[in-house]
Design a protein around this motif. Structure first.
Motif, PDB file in Angstrom:
ATOM      1  N   GLU A 327      24.378  31.036  45.638  1.00  0.00           N
ATOM      2  CA  GLU A 327      25.781  31.361  45.407  1.00  0.00           C
ATOM      3  C   GLU A 327      25.911  32.494  44.396  1.00  0.00           C
ATOM      4  N   ALA A 328      25.087  32.470  43.361  1.00  0.00           N
ATOM      5  CA  ALA A 328      25.157  33.499  42.317  1.00  0.00           C
ATOM      6  C   ALA A 328      24.749  34.864  42.853  1.00  0.00           C
ATOM      7  N   GLU A 329      23.860  34.867  43.850  1.00  0.00           N
ATOM      8  CA  GLU A 329      23.428  36.141  44.423  1.00  0.00           C
ATOM      9  C   GLU A 329      24.552  36.818  45.211  1.00  0.00           C
ATOM     10  N   ASP A 330      25.652  36.076  45.483  1.00  0.00           N
ATOM     11  CA  ASP A 330      26.831  36.650  46.135  1.00  0.00           C
ATOM     12  C   ASP A 330      27.796  37.266  45.119  1.00  0.00           C
ATOM     13  N   ALA A 331      27.381  37.323  43.836  1.00  0.00           N
ATOM     14  CA  ALA A 331      28.275  37.812  42.777  1.00  0.00           C
ATOM     15  C   ALA A 331      28.787  39.225  43.072  1.00  0.00           C
ATOM     16  N   GLU A 332      27.950  40.102  43.588  1.00  0.00           N
ATOM     17  CA  GLU A 332      28.336  41.488  43.877  1.00  0.00           C
ATOM     18  C   GLU A 332      29.456  41.535  44.921  1.00  0.00           C
ATOM     19  N   GLN A 333      29.417  40.577  45.851  1.00  0.00           N
ATOM     20  CA  GLN A 333      30.446  40.507  46.881  1.00  0.00           C
ATOM     21  C   GLN A 333      31.811  40.202  46.252  1.00  0.00           C
ATOM     22  N   TYR A 334      31.800  39.326  45.217  1.00  0.00           N
ATOM     23  CA  TYR A 334      33.055  38.975  44.547  1.00  0.00           C
ATOM     24  C   TYR A 334      33.638  40.192  43.807  1.00  0.00           C
ATOM     25  N   ARG A 335      32.783  41.025  43.221  1.00  0.00           N
ATOM     26  CA  ARG A 335      33.255  42.253  42.544  1.00  0.00           C
ATOM     27  C   ARG A 335      33.932  43.198  43.546  1.00  0.00           C
ATOM     28  N   ILE A 336      33.300  43.339  44.719  1.00  0.00           N
ATOM     29  CA  ILE A 336      33.856  44.217  45.765  1.00  0.00           C
ATOM     30  C   ILE A 336      35.213  43.679  46.232  1.00  0.00           C
ATOM     31  N   TYR A 337      35.300  42.337  46.416  1.00  0.00           N
ATOM     32  CA  TYR A 337      36.584  41.744  46.813  1.00  0.00           C
ATOM     33  C   TYR A 337      37.672  42.071  45.791  1.00  0.00           C
ATOM     34  N   GLY A 338      37.349  41.928  44.528  1.00  0.00           N
ATOM     35  CA  GLY A 338      38.331  42.185  43.468  1.00  0.00           C
ATOM     36  C   GLY A 338      38.807  43.626  43.472  1.00  0.00           C
ATOM     37  N   GLU A 339      37.866  44.575  43.611  1.00  0.00           N
ATOM     38  CA  GLU A 339      38.228  45.989  43.593  1.00  0.00           C
ATOM     39  C   GLU A 339      39.046  46.366  44.835  1.00  0.00           C
ATOM     40  N   LEU A 340      38.682  45.822  45.999  1.00  0.00           N
ATOM     41  CA  LEU A 340      39.432  46.107  47.230  1.00  0.00           C
ATOM     42  C   LEU A 340      40.863  45.551  47.131  1.00  0.00           C
ATOM     43  N   LEU A 341      41.006  44.376  46.534  1.00  0.00           N
ATOM     44  CA  LEU A 341      42.344  43.790  46.367  1.00  0.00           C
ATOM     45  C   LEU A 341      43.209  44.640  45.436  1.00  0.00           C
ATOM     46  N   PHE A 342      42.617  45.104  44.334  1.00  0.00           N
ATOM     47  CA  PHE A 342      43.380  45.951  43.404  1.00  0.00           C
ATOM     48  C   PHE A 342      43.762  47.280  44.067  1.00  0.00           C
ATOM     49  N   ALA A 343      42.819  47.838  44.877  1.00  0.00           N
ATOM     50  CA  ALA A 343      43.087  49.140  45.517  1.00  0.00           C
ATOM     51  C   ALA A 343      44.187  49.030  46.579  1.00  0.00           C
ATOM     52  N   SER A 344      44.357  47.836  47.159  1.00  0.00           N
ATOM     53  CA  SER A 344      45.347  47.674  48.237  1.00  0.00           C
ATOM     54  C   SER A 344      46.407  46.636  47.860  1.00  0.00           C
ATOM     55  N   ILE A 345      46.712  46.535  46.586  1.00  0.00           N
ATOM     56  CA  ILE A 345      47.596  45.460  46.107  1.00  0.00           C
ATOM     57  C   ILE A 345      49.008  45.540  46.685  1.00  0.00           C
ATOM     58  N   HIS A 346      49.414  46.779  47.042  1.00  0.00           N
ATOM     59  CA  HIS A 346      50.756  46.969  47.594  1.00  0.00           C
ATOM     60  C   HIS A 346      50.875  46.414  49.023  1.00  0.00           C
ATOM     61  N   SER A 379      47.594  40.172  42.267  1.00  0.00           N
ATOM     62  CA  SER A 379      46.855  40.562  41.063  1.00  0.00           C
ATOM     63  C   SER A 379      45.990  39.388  40.566  1.00  0.00           C
ATOM     64  N   ASP A 380      46.563  38.156  40.580  1.00  0.00           N
ATOM     65  CA  ASP A 380      45.788  36.979  40.121  1.00  0.00           C
ATOM     66  C   ASP A 380      44.621  36.677  41.053  1.00  0.00           C
ATOM     67  N   ASN A 381      44.816  36.901  42.350  1.00  0.00           N
ATOM     68  CA  ASN A 381      43.702  36.716  43.304  1.00  0.00           C
ATOM     69  C   ASN A 381      42.553  37.668  42.988  1.00  0.00           C
ATOM     70  N   ALA A 382      42.911  38.931  42.694  1.00  0.00           N
ATOM     71  CA  ALA A 382      41.885  39.921  42.347  1.00  0.00           C
ATOM     72  C   ALA A 382      41.162  39.510  41.067  1.00  0.00           C
ATOM     73  N   GLN A 383      41.956  39.070  40.051  1.00  0.00           N
ATOM     74  CA  GLN A 383      41.352  38.642  38.781  1.00  0.00           C
ATOM     75  C   GLN A 383      40.421  37.438  38.989  1.00  0.00           C
ATOM     76  N   ARG A 384      40.833  36.557  39.903  1.00  0.00           N
ATOM     77  CA  ARG A 384      39.992  35.370  40.179  1.00  0.00           C
ATOM     78  C   ARG A 384      38.613  35.772  40.694  1.00  0.00           C
ATOM     79  N   TYR A 385      38.563  36.789  41.553  1.00  0.00           N
ATOM     80  CA  TYR A 385      37.261  37.252  42.064  1.00  0.00           C
ATOM     81  C   TYR A 385      36.441  37.937  40.979  1.00  0.00           C
ATOM     82  N   PHE A 386      37.116  38.676  40.078  1.00  0.00           N
ATOM     83  CA  PHE A 386      36.376  39.304  38.973  1.00  0.00           C
ATOM     84  C   PHE A 386      35.790  38.252  38.031  1.00  0.00           C
ATOM     85  N   LYS A 387      36.534  37.170  37.810  1.00  0.00           N
ATOM     86  CA  LYS A 387      36.034  36.096  36.944  1.00  0.00           C
ATOM     87  C   LYS A 387      34.804  35.431  37.575  1.00  0.00           C
ATOM     88  N   LYS A 388      34.880  35.210  38.895  1.00  0.00           N
ATOM     89  CA  LYS A 388      33.728  34.643  39.614  1.00  0.00           C
ATOM     90  C   LYS A 388      32.512  35.562  39.492  1.00  0.00           C
TER      91      LYS A 388
END
Length: 583
Positions: A327-346, A379-388
């Protein structure tokens, strides 16, 4: 039970050579066993008296025993009354499995006194009792029998000695033909069981042998005579030999494939019968390591349970850690999810359960579906992925550290389990002591440890066919001593390659191929690969073996090694002279 009245008679006959001899030392290596060191007829002998409930016996022995740091009270009493004494008499009670040994010694006032050691070889009721024959009073017994245990007799200091209950059987050595035939005519079925029930000192084995001889086994019989006559002839001929002390001890296998021994030849065993020069050598070969293995089994059961439980816990922990790692090896995937959510938040609304977005991090997979919590804002969804991402990124180092520790722990516990499979009684105590030192067990015997004179463990020493000493560590305390303290820089060190096993040391810089082969055999035999073939054994000089700081007991690393491949040969191992050096 193979040890019957006939075997007891053979033992007593052999022990007559001790009369006039002196008891020089007395030891009690276990709760059931006494060792008398004798000086008789110009030679030193070691006599074993055992009240082991499964393997009671008396015989001369060549076996080495490890004695406790502090002698038990019964041993101290034996020393008081018998050490330095002269053996005056050794006798059997009728044809029973009871031996009396009378010893003359001067007491503390200088007066001559005679005390008796009574050895009762009665299976689980076996005992060794000190008796004053002048008064019939017991001074003590190796096993106490209280009034609550037996209403017939008490085995405790101060009580009058009472013999075990009489079975009211005929003494086979003094039974006449008339008495035999009368008993025969009174019985409904004259078979082996009848012989055992009618005559003292006969085991089922000997009764079956008499029956076998009566039916023509091993000899011609007079077919004109009745079966009763044939049975008497077989019985009488055997008793004549026993009465004349004509013993020829043998070991063989009965019809059920079970190993048996006898003080007289057995015609019902047609093959694989080994004849011995004395009843002591026969009994030593028969019992061999059985009694020690039985004692070890009793003492090791709690340790085996504890270590197996610890091993199971660590195997489960390893499974959980590997799941966390995945599960921890998927950490990079969570960072990408967070950045994609912030980039398309609108493009995302609160209440959405997922978002299909352009993935500009992956040229092949241009779109990605990201799961969302509908109760959170984009925004909170994106933050949740960054925390993960941060959580698992930081935990990766901890998980890897825990994985290394858990693997080390599993290897350590597997090594201890392997050591217990080869352990002697003293080896077990050293393993228990190691577990106390490592904090796995509580110290139940602090006082005894304080009295220990030094920290040198038991040493198992084999001698190669070239006369070179080979040391074998059978637990981690022994391994550490042999490798880190005993070995000189140019001595050769051996260990099975990537397999838990003993540290083996050739304590010489000059030896031949035979010694190296035998040392490799020892390393393979005392390892987890004992039953395997072509076992890889590494060997190198002690100078290239070192213990990493903070590592578990018995763990070393080494280099400059070469590898031999050997198939463990138990007969070869047993043929090598060996001794135990006690600290």
């Amino acid at each position: 039970m193979a040890l019957d009245g006939i075997v007891t008679r053979a033992i007593v006959h052999e022990l007559q050579s001790c009369i006039g001899g002196r008891i020089t030392k007395i030891h009690q290596p276990s709760d059931n066993d006494i060792i008398l060191l004798l000086r008789a007829q110009g030679e030193n002998r070691r006599l074993l008296l055992s009240a082991n409930p499964t393997y009671p016996r008396v015989h001369f022995t060549e076996q080495t025993f490890i004695n406790p740091q502090e002698a038990p009270m019964f041993c101290m009493l034996l020393r008081k009354h018998f050490e330095g004494g002269i053996i005056e008499r050794i006798a059997q009670v009728g044809m029973e499995r009871i031996i009396h040994m009378d010893v003359r010694q001067r007491d503390e006032l200088g007066d001559v006194s005679v005390k008796r050691i009574v050895i009762e070889l009665m299976g689980r009721h076996s005992n060794i009792i000190i008796v004053d024959p002048a008064t019939g009073t017991q001074l003590d017994g190796i096993h106490h029998v209280t009034p609550a245990i037996s209403s017939y007799r008490v085995v405790m200091p101060g009580f009058t000695y009472t013999e075990p209950p009489q079975q009211h059987k005929l003494n086979p050595l003094s039974t006449s033909k008339e008495e035999f035939m009368q008993r025969y005519q009174e019985t409904e079925q004259a078979n082996a069981a009848w012989l055992v029930e009618s005559f003292s000192g006969l085991s089922p084995l000997i009764a079956q042998e008499i029956e076998h001889r009566a039916k023509g086994g091993g000899a011609q019989i007079d077919e004109s005579s009745s079966y009763g006559e044939q049975l008497w002839n077989a019985f009488s001929h055997m008793m004549d030999s026993i009465r004349g002390n004509e013993f020829s001890p043998v070991i063989g296998y009965n019809s059920k494939g079970k190993m048996v021994f006898s003080a007289i030849p057995l015609t019902m065993i047609e093959k694989d019968q080994v004849i011995f020069p004395s009843i002591s050598s026969c009994m030593e070969a028969f019992y061999g390591e059985k009694a020690e293995r039985d004692t070890v089994k009793q003492k090791v059961s709690d340790l085996l349970r504890f270590l197996q439980n610890e091993l199971n816990k660590n195997v489960k922990k390893l499974d959980h850690l590997q799941a966390d790692l995945k599960e921890a090896e998927d950490a990079e995937q969570y960072r990408i999810y967070g950045e994609l959510l912030f980039a398309s938040i609108h493009q995302i609304q609160k209440g959405d359960k997922e978002a299909k977005l352009v993935n500009f991090y992956d040229e092949e997979q241009r779109t990605v579906t990201i799961p969302l919590d509908p109760l959170l804002t984009p925004s909170d969804n994106a933050q949740r992925y960054f925390k993960k991402y941060n959580k698992y990124k930081n935990s990766l180092a901890v998980i890897h550290e825990q994985l290394d520790k858990t693997h080390e722990e599993i290897n350590y516990l597997q090594g201890l389990l392997q050591q217990l499979s080869h352990a002697s009684v003293s080896d077990i105590e050293e393993i228990r002591e190691e577990l106390v030192q490592q904090g796995y067990l509580r110290d139940r015997n602090k006082k005894a440890r304080k009295k220990k004179k030094n920290d040198r463990p038991t040493l198992h020493v084999y001698t190669s066919s070239e006369g070179i000493e080979i040391y074998v560590g059978k637990n981690n305390l022994q391994n550490e001593y042999v490798t880190n303290r005993l070995g000189a820089p140019n001595d050769t060190w051996l260990h099975t390659k990537d397999i838990p096993g003993s540290h083996v040391l050739i304590r010489s810089s000059e030896y031949g191929e035979a010694t190296l082969e035998e040392a490799a055999q020892l390393a393979a035999y005392f390892s987890q690969a004992k039953e395997s073939s072509s076992v890889p054994v590494d060997y190198t000089l002690i100078r290239y073996v070192r213990k990493p700081s903070g590592s578990k007991p018995g763990f070393v690393i080494y280099d400059h090694q070469k590898t031999l491949y050997v198939t463990p040969d138990e007969q070869l191992i047993k043929s090598l002279p060996n001794t135990i050096k006690n600290s």
